[in-house]
Design a protein around this motif. Structure first.
Motif, mmCIF file in Angstrom:
data_model
loop_
_atom_site.group_PDB
_atom_site.id
_atom_site.type_symbol
_atom_site.label_atom_id
_atom_site.label_comp_id
_atom_site.label_asym_id
_atom_site.label_seq_id
_atom_site.Cartn_x
_atom_site.Cartn_y
_atom_site.Cartn_z
ATOM 1 N N ALA A 179 30.793 21.399 -56.268
ATOM 2 C CA ALA A 179 30.874 20.493 -57.416
ATOM 3 C C ALA A 179 30.239 19.152 -57.084
ATOM 4 O O ALA A 179 29.585 18.538 -57.930
ATOM 5 N N GLU A 182 26.741 19.536 -57.751
ATOM 6 C CA GLU A 182 26.382 19.819 -59.136
ATOM 7 C C GLU A 182 26.577 18.603 -60.024
ATOM 8 O O GLU A 182 25.701 18.232 -60.793
ATOM 9 N N ASN A 183 27.770 18.007 -59.963
ATOM 10 C CA ASN A 183 28.052 16.834 -60.774
ATOM 11 C C ASN A 183 29.117 15.994 -60.083
ATOM 12 O O ASN A 183 30.301 16.222 -60.238
ATOM 13 N N ALA A 185 30.258 13.185 -60.677
ATOM 14 C CA ALA A 185 31.203 12.537 -61.587
ATOM 15 C C ALA A 185 32.391 13.449 -61.854
ATOM 16 O O ALA A 185 33.521 12.985 -62.019
ATOM 17 N N ALA A 186 32.149 14.768 -61.892
ATOM 18 C CA ALA A 186 33.240 15.721 -62.121
ATOM 19 C C ALA A 186 34.202 15.703 -60.945
ATOM 20 O O ALA A 186 35.414 15.808 -61.119
ATOM 21 N N VAL A 187 33.661 15.556 -59.746
ATOM 22 C CA VAL A 187 34.496 15.513 -58.545
ATOM 23 C C VAL A 187 35.369 14.271 -58.559
ATOM 24 O O VAL A 187 36.570 14.324 -58.322
ATOM 25 N N GLU A 188 34.731 13.162 -58.872
ATOM 26 C CA GLU A 188 35.479 11.912 -58.878
ATOM 27 C C GLU A 188 36.552 11.916 -59.963
ATOM 28 O O GLU A 188 37.670 11.454 -59.748
ATOM 29 N N ALA A 189 36.199 12.470 -61.149
ATOM 30 C CA ALA A 189 37.162 12.484 -62.243
ATOM 31 C C ALA A 189 38.363 13.362 -61.901
ATOM 32 O O ALA A 189 39.408 13.238 -62.513
ATOM 33 N N GLN A 190 38.217 14.253 -60.938
ATOM 34 C CA GLN A 190 39.345 15.071 -60.528
ATOM 35 C C GLN A 190 40.040 14.475 -59.305
ATOM 36 O O GLN A 190 40.836 15.141 -58.634
ATOM 37 N N GLY A 191 39.710 13.243 -58.987
ATOM 38 C CA GLY A 191 40.463 12.524 -57.971
ATOM 39 C C GLY A 191 40.032 12.770 -56.542
ATOM 40 O O GLY A 191 40.732 12.393 -55.613
ATOM 41 N N LEU A 192 38.882 13.433 -56.358
ATOM 42 C CA LEU A 192 38.406 13.660 -54.983
ATOM 43 C C LEU A 192 37.342 12.635 -54.637
ATOM 44 O O LEU A 192 36.716 12.042 -55.509
ATOM 45 N N ARG A 312 29.573 4.706 -57.570
ATOM 46 C CA ARG A 312 30.734 4.552 -58.442
ATOM 47 C C ARG A 312 30.597 3.300 -59.279
ATOM 48 O O ARG A 312 29.990 2.331 -58.880
ATOM 49 N N GLY A 313 31.202 3.361 -60.462
ATOM 50 C CA GLY A 313 31.277 2.171 -61.302
ATOM 51 C C GLY A 313 29.946 1.756 -61.863
ATOM 52 O O GLY A 313 29.784 0.657 -62.350
ATOM 53 N N TYR B 61 36.489 2.145 -62.204
ATOM 54 C CA TYR B 61 36.135 0.802 -61.743
ATOM 55 C C TYR B 61 37.417 0.111 -61.304
ATOM 56 O O TYR B 61 38.484 0.419 -61.805
ATOM 57 N N GLY B 81 42.130 9.349 -58.198
ATOM 58 C CA GLY B 81 43.146 10.228 -57.658
ATOM 59 C C GLY B 81 44.546 9.675 -57.908
ATOM 60 O O GLY B 81 45.468 10.421 -58.255
ATOM 61 N N LEU B 84 45.394 10.072 -61.639
ATOM 62 C CA LEU B 84 45.731 11.466 -61.929
ATOM 63 C C LEU B 84 47.136 11.787 -61.445
ATOM 64 O O LEU B 84 47.929 12.411 -62.145
ATOM 65 N N THR B 96 32.625 15.125 -67.700
ATOM 66 C CA THR B 96 32.477 15.218 -66.247
ATOM 67 C C THR B 96 32.756 16.653 -65.832
ATOM 68 O O THR B 96 33.773 16.959 -65.235
ATOM 69 N N ARG B 164 46.923 19.409 -65.120
ATOM 70 C CA ARG B 164 47.526 18.532 -64.113
ATOM 71 C C ARG B 164 48.809 17.899 -64.620
ATOM 72 O O ARG B 164 49.283 16.938 -64.027
#
Lengths: 315, 514
Positions: A179, A182-183, A185-192, A312-313, B61, B81, B84, B96, B164
């Motif tokens: 991921a 691939e994207n 942003a998808a990883v970050e949005a899932q908290g990783l 980020r950001g 941010y 994280g 979430l 995303t 989640r």
């Protein structure tokens, strides 16, 4: 034609194919892991040189063969960390940094070699890995003779290929890594952490590349020469594309290239070899690889975020 | 709906949130609170700071100042994280999702320890299916995200949060990409969520929606809270005034005086597929001077191919393209520009602008040959040209030297609009010109397009917004799977009629269809 068939029918030919493929398999897997996480690692050629040297140097200093492999892996991880720090958090050009790492790692190997061995004229030798005939496999008809001459590092390389394929496809770590390529942003949005994943992938991949280099000094030969990696890193980068970023197909590509290479060595010793300049044979595997690449890579699934730095950001 | 009684528990509080991007203050001391089981709409113009505020809440941010409290506990800044884990889920405007992964893989990502040996996709898929049934979010867990429609992708984003156990859900402009029917289905899903005690922040600039779905509205203007109230006690006019800072004049658009001569004509044109959508399949279309011709339809039905053809980025594979009564000998972007075709692209960030170029450079992208002296670019002339556009088209920016990526969508669109219209085009290709724009910016864009039409230009308006099309167009076609419906004149077809063509049903009955 009959000569080619004779060569293809011999067990020593296939044993050579597997041996020649081993460093390519390790290096290709290493590059594949980096690229699936979104980072191109052009440091591969230099990291293989550094791995070849570090592995050999450790053994020559008395570390033992597996100590040499571990040293090579650690050396690869260190150069991988350098590459990753420059291209992941700092987002620098992956091409430029990669070529820089190749130059640095190659030069560091030469420098350390000269520093440690100022007086030698012929490279000091070590006792390399002995063939390891795995019980059961060596007794098989037809392929037994091919397998019984392979060294432990070869077994380890193919086991690594299976492990990498399994981890990528079936584990949370592999999913997160894919991921990130691939994207992000998808990883970050899932908290990783994209940064953490990419740095980790580049370090692990670089370690594999370095062990690929160490195979040359610890298994294929018994000494370190400056030119011994000889473009195998660049071939590995092409093999990743050839394998469409899938470990299994990348291993097949490595075997195919190794077969071309083993074949050209043997063809040089035939009547055909007497008639043609030997450079043509040396060139043949590369030409055939380019052809195969053109055919295979048309439907390749490139990781969508390959070579795209993630900040980020940013909007 | 559950309301604003004193008994409800506060689940979220933002205090004094401030964040600047370069010289732009996106958030300036914002306070915001959310109670259990309520839907709060965050309303504001583009660039008012809605998305920034939510990205701070979600940890994309870190704020320059201020604090976030979730369920009574402070939330560490800058870590999605942590958000979430605290029960905050976000449905991003730009999804995303990783296209090459399956729905289940996208949802499971990050929910189990990285060092666990297996993914447990089978169990996950079963749970996803249950959630999907409970909340009315039909989607196949085994499907690849790359093959899903926009509506389905949005459902995956929502499922990610539900999977989640999110207790607070942020939706950033969720209806911007949906058909009217899909929006209704989304609202039904949201009502089921609040009925189960979830709390929802609904970011929007559409007044009608906000009044329909939210319990409470918080209006942002230029990075500050301009007002907060219960939806029951307010109306569209009041909200619009708070949002824009002034009462909006009701726009009345007069129909075209009389259609002029045909400038561009397509006769049975077919093209290769473009982007993710199909190519054109035997399309007949006439663009006349002094008229707005609109193409309605759900995105991905060949609109990209039509836009590419008119802009010269694609050539007809079959059929004829006739310009001013003659077939051009060759057709490319250069010929299209020479023919006076101005283009407002659908994706203004990617196709309309170079993100890291400043506004002057972006303003001259299609015009720099005219701004040279002795072969060298005259920056003085370029700055004058850009300054004229910025002033005449109300592009709100602290400086013309700002990189385009720091401009809000609405202001960037005004810059692109100015760039096209100031060149005096004969044909204006406007793709989704008001997508993602607020009331003020939309009215501005519409007004300028109508003025250009009245000045004799032929406008080709490609839009998914039926209100926009019915309000502006002198002639409407509907596009479905590369085919084009016959033209309907203003007032000839209702939204429901067009809807039938949009779904493709009407085509089958018509001998006209190719």
């Amino acid at each position: 034609m009959a000569e080619i068939l004779d060569i293809l029918a011999s067990a020593t030919f296939w044993a050579a194919v597997i041996r020649i493929a081993t460093p390519l398999v390790l290096a290709t897997l290493g590059e594949l892991v980096c690229e699936r996480a979104g980072v191109l690692n052009l440091g591969i050629e230099g990291i293989m040189v550094a791995g070849a040297f570090a592995g050999w140097f450790a053994v020559w200093s008395g570390a033992g063969l597996w100590g040499g492999v571990a040293t090579a892996f650690a050396t690869g991880m260190a150069f991988g960390l350098l590459h990753a720090l420059l291209v992941v958090p700092l987002g620098l050009s992956q091409h430029v940094v990669g070529l820089g790492v190749t130059l640095l790692a190659t030069a560091a190997a030469s420098y350390t070699y000269r520093l440690a061995l100022p007086q030698v004229t012929s490279p000091p030798r070590i006792a390399p890995f002995e063939p390891l005939a795995l019980p059961g496999l060596a007794d098989l008809p037809l392929i037994g003779p091919v397998l019984m001459v392979q060294t432990p590092l070869t077994w380890a390389a193919f086991a690594t290929a299976a492990a990498v394929a399994l981890v990528l496809a079936r584990t949370p770590l592999g999913l997160a890594l894919r991921a990130a390529g691939e994207n992000p942003a998808a990883v970050e949005a899932q908290g990783l952490s994209v940064t953490g994943l990419r740095i980790g992938a580049v370090m692990a991949g670089s370690g594999l590349m370095a062990v690929g280099g160490a195979f040359l000094t610890l298994s294929a030969f018994n000494a370190f020469f400056f030119e011994m990696v000889n473009g195998r890193g660049w071939i590995a980068i092409a093999l990743v594309v050839f394998g469409a970023w899938a470990p299994g197909r990348a291993v097949l590509g490595a075997l195919l290239f190794a077969a071309f290479d083993a074949l050209q060595i043997r063809l040089q010793q035939t009547a055909l070899g007497a008639a043609l300049p030997y450079q043509i044979f040396l060139m043949a595997p590369f030409l055939l690889s380019i052809l195969a690449l053109v055919v295979m890579s048309r439907r390749a699934a490139v990781p969508a975020a390959l070579m795209v730095p993630y900040r980020r950001g940013e909007r | 709906m559950t309301g604003q009684g004193a008994a409800t528990r506060e689940v979220l509080r933002l205090e004094g949130i401030t964040r600047a991007f370069g010289p732009v203050r996106a958030n300036d001391g914002i306070d915001f609170a959310l109670a259990e089981g309520e839907i709060v709409a965050l309303l504001g113009e583009n660039g008012a700071g809605k998305t920034t505020l939510m990205n701070i809440l979600f940890g994309h941010y870190a704020a320059d100042a201020g604090r976030v409290t979730v369920f009574g506990r402070p939330l560490p800044p800058g870590r999605p994280g942590a958000a979430l884990a605290a029960g905050v889920g976000m449905v991003h405007q730009h999804f995303t999702l990783a296209d090459h992964l399956t729905v289940a893989e996208n949802i499971v990502l990050g929910t189990v320890s990285l060092w666990r040996p297996g993914l447990g996709l089978a169990a996950a898929a079963a749970r996803i299916a249950t959630l999907a049934r409970d909340f009315g979010l039909a989607v196949d867990p085994a499907a690849r995200v790359g093959g899903l429609s926009v509506g389905e992708r949005q459902r995956v984003e929502i499922l990610k949060a539900l999977y989640r156990d999110a207790r607070i859900l942020i939706l950033d402009e969720p209806t911007a990409v949906l058909t009217p029917q899909e929006s209704e289905a989304l609202f039904a899903t949201l009502r089921r969520m609040v009925a189960r005690g979830l709390s929802i922040i609904f970011i929007s600039h559409k007044l009608k929606e906000v009044l329909a779905v939210a319990d409470r509205v918080v209006v942002l203007r230029q990075g500050r809270v301009a007002g907060a109230m219960a939806t029951a006690g307010t109306d569209r006019a009041r909200l619009a005034e708070l949002m824009v800072g002034a009462a909006l004049p009701e726009a009345r658009i007069a129909p075209a005086a009389a259609p002029g001569p045909a400038i561009l004509r397509l006769a049975a044109v077919s093209t290769a597929p473009a982007g993710a959508g199909p190519g054109l399949a035997g399309v007949d279309l006439v663009l006349r001077a002094g008229t707005i011709t609109a193409i309605a339809g759900v995105s991905g039905n060949g609109q990209a191919a039509l836009a590419a053809l008119v802009a010269g980025l694609a050539r007809p594979r079959a059929g004829r393209l006739v310009l001013d009564g003659a077939e051009p000998a060759s057709w490319g972007p250069r010929q299209a520009l020479a023919a006076g075709i101005g283009r407002i692209p659908e994706d203004r960030h990617r196709e309309g602008a170079v993100a890291d170029f400043d506004l002057v450079e972006n303003a001259i992208l299609e015009r720099y040959p005219a701004l040279t002296r002795a072969g060298l670019l005259s920056w003085r002339a370029a700055r004058r040209w850009a300054g004229r556009i910025i002033a005449a088209y109300d592009v709100r920016t602290p400086s013309a030297a700002l990189p385009a990526r720091l401009l809000s969508g609405g202001n960037l669109q005004k810059l692109i609009l100015g760039r096209v219209l100031e060149a005096g085009p004969r044909i204006i290709l406007a793709c989704q010109p008001s997508r993602g724009l607020d009331v003020g910016a939309t009215a501005f864009v519409h007004g300028r397009l109508v003025a250009a039409r009245d000045g004799g230009a032929a406008v080709l308006l490609v839009s998914e917004d039926l209100d926009e099309i019915l309000g502006l167009a002198d002639a409407v076609h509907v596009m479905s799977r590369g085919r084009l419906s016959p033209a309907f004149r203003r007032g000839q077809a209702s939204a429901a009629d067009l809807g039938l063509w949009m779904s493709g049903e009407a085509f089958a009955e018509e001998p006209h269809a190719a």
